[in-house]
Design a protein around this motif. Structure first.
Motif, PDB file in Angstrom:
ATOM      1  N   HIS A  27      29.968  71.116  33.534  1.00 49.23           N
ATOM      2  CA  HIS A  27      31.079  71.181  32.581  1.00 49.23           C
ATOM      3  C   HIS A  27      30.546  71.089  31.149  1.00 49.23           C
ATOM      4  O   HIS A  27      29.800  70.164  30.790  1.00 49.23           O
ATOM      5  CB  HIS A  27      32.087  70.057  32.833  1.00 49.23           C
ATOM      6  CG  HIS A  27      33.454  70.369  32.301  1.00 49.23           C
ATOM      7  ND1 HIS A  27      33.747  70.354  30.954  1.00 49.23           N
ATOM      8  CD2 HIS A  27      34.601  70.746  32.937  1.00 49.23           C
ATOM      9  CE1 HIS A  27      35.016  70.683  30.780  1.00 49.23           C
ATOM     10  NE2 HIS A  27      35.562  70.933  31.968  1.00 49.23           N
ATOM     11  N   ARG A  75      32.189  75.554  33.373  1.00 47.99           N
ATOM     12  CA  ARG A  75      33.570  75.346  32.978  1.00 47.99           C
ATOM     13  C   ARG A  75      33.614  74.686  31.599  1.00 47.99           C
ATOM     14  O   ARG A  75      32.628  74.119  31.130  1.00 47.99           O
ATOM     15  CB  ARG A  75      34.304  74.423  33.970  1.00 47.99           C
ATOM     16  CG  ARG A  75      34.124  74.797  35.407  1.00 47.99           C
ATOM     17  CD  ARG A  75      35.031  73.997  36.353  1.00 47.99           C
ATOM     18  NE  ARG A  75      35.189  72.594  36.028  1.00 47.99           N
ATOM     19  CZ  ARG A  75      34.358  71.622  36.424  1.00 47.99           C
ATOM     20  NH1 ARG A  75      33.273  71.929  37.113  1.00 47.99           N
ATOM     21  NH2 ARG A  75      34.604  70.372  36.129  1.00 47.99           N
ATOM     22  N   CYS A 126      38.998  76.866  29.791  1.00 49.88           N
ATOM     23  CA  CYS A 126      39.190  77.643  31.018  1.00 49.88           C
ATOM     24  C   CYS A 126      39.627  76.772  32.190  1.00 49.88           C
ATOM     25  O   CYS A 126      40.070  77.286  33.224  1.00 49.88           O
ATOM     26  CB  CYS A 126      37.940  78.451  31.370  1.00 49.88           C
ATOM     27  SG  CYS A 126      36.437  77.498  31.592  1.00 49.88           S
ATOM     28  N   ASP A 127      39.526  75.430  32.028  1.00 48.47           N
ATOM     29  CA  ASP A 127      40.110  74.543  33.027  1.00 48.47           C
ATOM     30  C   ASP A 127      41.628  74.669  33.050  1.00 48.47           C
ATOM     31  O   ASP A 127      42.266  74.478  34.089  1.00 48.47           O
ATOM     32  CB  ASP A 127      39.773  73.074  32.716  1.00 48.47           C
ATOM     33  CG  ASP A 127      38.410  72.665  33.231  1.00 48.47           C
ATOM     34  OD1 ASP A 127      37.812  73.439  33.992  1.00 48.47           O
ATOM     35  OD2 ASP A 127      37.939  71.572  32.853  1.00 48.47           O
ATOM     36  N   HIS A 168      32.521  79.918  27.156  1.00 45.09           N
ATOM     37  CA  HIS A 168      32.852  78.577  26.655  1.00 45.09           C
ATOM     38  C   HIS A 168      32.408  78.403  25.202  1.00 45.09           C
ATOM     39  O   HIS A 168      31.883  77.374  24.796  1.00 45.09           O
ATOM     40  CB  HIS A 168      32.204  77.491  27.531  1.00 45.09           C
ATOM     41  CG  HIS A 168      32.151  77.833  28.988  1.00 45.09           C
ATOM     42  ND1 HIS A 168      33.281  78.039  29.739  1.00 45.09           N
ATOM     43  CD2 HIS A 168      31.083  78.043  29.831  1.00 45.09           C
ATOM     44  CE1 HIS A 168      32.931  78.344  30.990  1.00 45.09           C
ATOM     45  NE2 HIS A 168      31.613  78.363  31.068  1.00 45.09           N
TER      46      HIS A 168
END
Length: 524
Positions: A159, A191, A195-196, A225
């Motif tokens: 993440h 992630r 985009c989560d 991201h």
């Protein structure tokens, strides 16, 4: 909210028996918010006995945490099952028990795991568990405060938000920070927060109308991201542990914010300074002008820069040459502040500045409080009110000199004279009654420990000064009691916290509240 009671709870003259009664009131108060406020005020006291500390801690876990930070509670006093916040506060202070950390690492409440994640010296098994926590906020908090070893592992977290937190952690190894600054992580993040939650590509509206949305302004993701990667590089740039060699390329970065942050670093090479000194953005040049590591050649070059705030920032540079400082002081307004270069000036330099034909330059030396008597006295009779105002607080000036300043310049210098440590009580009283009134002088007088009652009573005529004067020990007790009925709650609390308030009056207020609580309980 009973502001009288809150003021009494902080009164330094509060006797121990009244403290006990206030703790009982806080425990049985009909209004939860009011009880919390009273308990918090009591928890801030430094004279609580251990028994009082325990009694207060038993009332509310929030207050127990405050008592821990005040040193009143130890691990032996706390059961983590009933006082979790106090136990976490002890762990945060580094004096908790390892078994508590293991307990909280498995707690169902993510907020407690989050609080645990920033605690120092966690057992390795606890750190490992937190690093795999199902709640992203917990891992992020760990990444911000963890050790170099764990930070290195989390730098490759899937993440992107966790990587950003690692980049802000000063314990992260320099080599890892250098890679993050370059955006050269071996394995790309999978992630990010954007985009989560959103279908990509997505750009967050900086004026987003959704009340439950907590995405950062301008956050965006097209699958790379990008906004979080940018924030990660910015965090690494701001991190003093990041080696400067990894950051020189940011001098030409398209982001003005990146270049400004680079200009604030104190480990810049002359080559990077030269590039930033020619930056088209005045904010970048201004940030560079305030950089304490900037060398004299760049200081002189920036002295000709008319960009917004560049010269003003340069005036506060500790290494600015005296001739440049005098030149800029006459061009750029300087407020009532002692500039670093003036604070370290030699005796000869102080004399040179004090003799300048420009009042704006003479005012600079007048801000010092260690002037030779001859220079101090000369500045006290300066024809310019700004110079006299600056020197007025200087110790060693007599009442005669201070009164002469007021006679010559009136209300312009009254506030400065009111802060002079050698001003007599009679002078302070006269200043408080000056016509026209000087509001800043009244505030200054009300904040002085040596202010006489006559001056304080005059200070009560001003709204802001009244708040300070209400708590002054020199105020006569009858006047203090009269302030209990004031419309301003700050005045009421100040009067109730006044150390000169008679204990008998405190007792009457506490007894009245006790009776009210009993009556409320009887009708409930």
């Amino acid at each position: 909210m009973n502001h009288l009671l809150l003021g009494i709870a902080t009164n330094p003259s509060l006797p121990s028996d009244l403290t006990d009664r206030l703790i009982t009131i806080a425990d049985g108060h009909g209004c939860a918010d009011a009880a919390d406020d009273l308990a918090e005020a009591l928890a801030r006291r430094t004279d609580l006995s251990h028994a009082q500390t325990l009694a207060l801690a038993a009332r509310c876990d929030d207050d127990a945490a405050m008592l821990v930070h005040g040193g009143g509670l130890t691990a032996a006093d706390i059961d983590p099952a009933t006082r979790p916040r106090a136990a976490l506060a002890l762990l945060d202070a580094g004096v908790g028990r390892p078994e508590w950390a293991r307990r909280f690492a498995e707690d169902a409440d993510a907020r407690r795991r989050w609080a645990l994640a920033s605690c120092p010296d966690l057992p390795p098994d606890v750190t490992a568990r937190l690093a795999a926590d199902p709640d992203l906020d917990v891992i992020e908090e760990l990444a911000l405060f963890t050790t170099a070893e764990t930070a290195t592992r989390l730098a490759g977290h899937p993440h992107a938000e966790i990587r950003r937190a690692v980049a802000a952690n000063e314990a992260t190894p320099p080599a890892v920070l250098a890679e993050m600054a370059a955006g050269a992580c071996t394995v790309p993040a999978e992630r990010c927060l954007v985009c989560d939650r959103e279908e990509i590509p997505f750009v967050h509206d900086p004026y987003c109308p959704r009340p439950d949305c907590d995405l950062r302004a301008g956050a965006s993701c097209d699958g790379s991201h990008e906004s979080t990667v940018y924030d990660t590089q910015l965090a690494a740039l701001q991190n003093p542990a990041t080696p400067i060699e990894a950051l020189t390329g940011f001098a030409d970065h398209p982001s003005v914010l990146m270049r400004r942050e680079l200009a604030a670093r104190t480990d810049l090479s002359p080559e990077v300074c030269a590039r930033l000194a020619a930056d088209p953005d005045p904010g970048v040049r201004g940030e560079l002008a305030g950089n304490p590591s900037l060398g004299e050649p760049f200081i002189r070059a920036l002295a000709a820069d008319t960009g917004y705030d560049v010269r003003r920032r340069l005036l506060h540079h500790p290494q600015i040459p005296l001739d440049v400082l005098k030149q800029l002081a006459d061009l750029v307004g300087v407020g009532p502040v002692l500039l670093p270069r003036i604070a370290t000036a030699s005796a000869a330099e102080v004399e040179e500045v004090s003799a300048s034909p420009a009042a704006a330059v003479r005012m600079l030396s007048a801000e010092r409080r260690d002037l030779p008597p001859a220079i101090r006295d000369a500045l006290a009779t300066d024809p310019d009110a700004k110079v006299v105002k600056a020197v007025a607080p200087h110790p060693g000036l007599t009442d005669t000199q201070l009164r002469a300043m007021v006679a010559a310049h009136g209300v312009q210098v009254v506030a400065g004279v009111a802060t002079n440590p050698d001003a007599s009580p009679k002078l302070l009283a006269d200043l408080a009654r000056h016509s026209p009134p000087a509001r800043k002088a009244l505030i200054a007088i009300a904040g002085r420990a040596d202010a006489p009652a006559a001056a304080l009573i005059a200070c009560l005529t001003d709204k802001k000064a009244r708040r300070l004067a209400a708590g002054h020990a020199a105020l006569p007790p009858p006047v203090i009691a009269d302030l209990f009925a004031d419309d301003d709650w700050r005045v009421v609390e100040g009067a109730a916290s006044n150390s000169s308030l008679p204990v008998s009056v405190m007792g009457e207020v506490v007894a009245g509240e006790e009776a009210r609580v009993v009556a409320a309980a009887g009708t409930g």
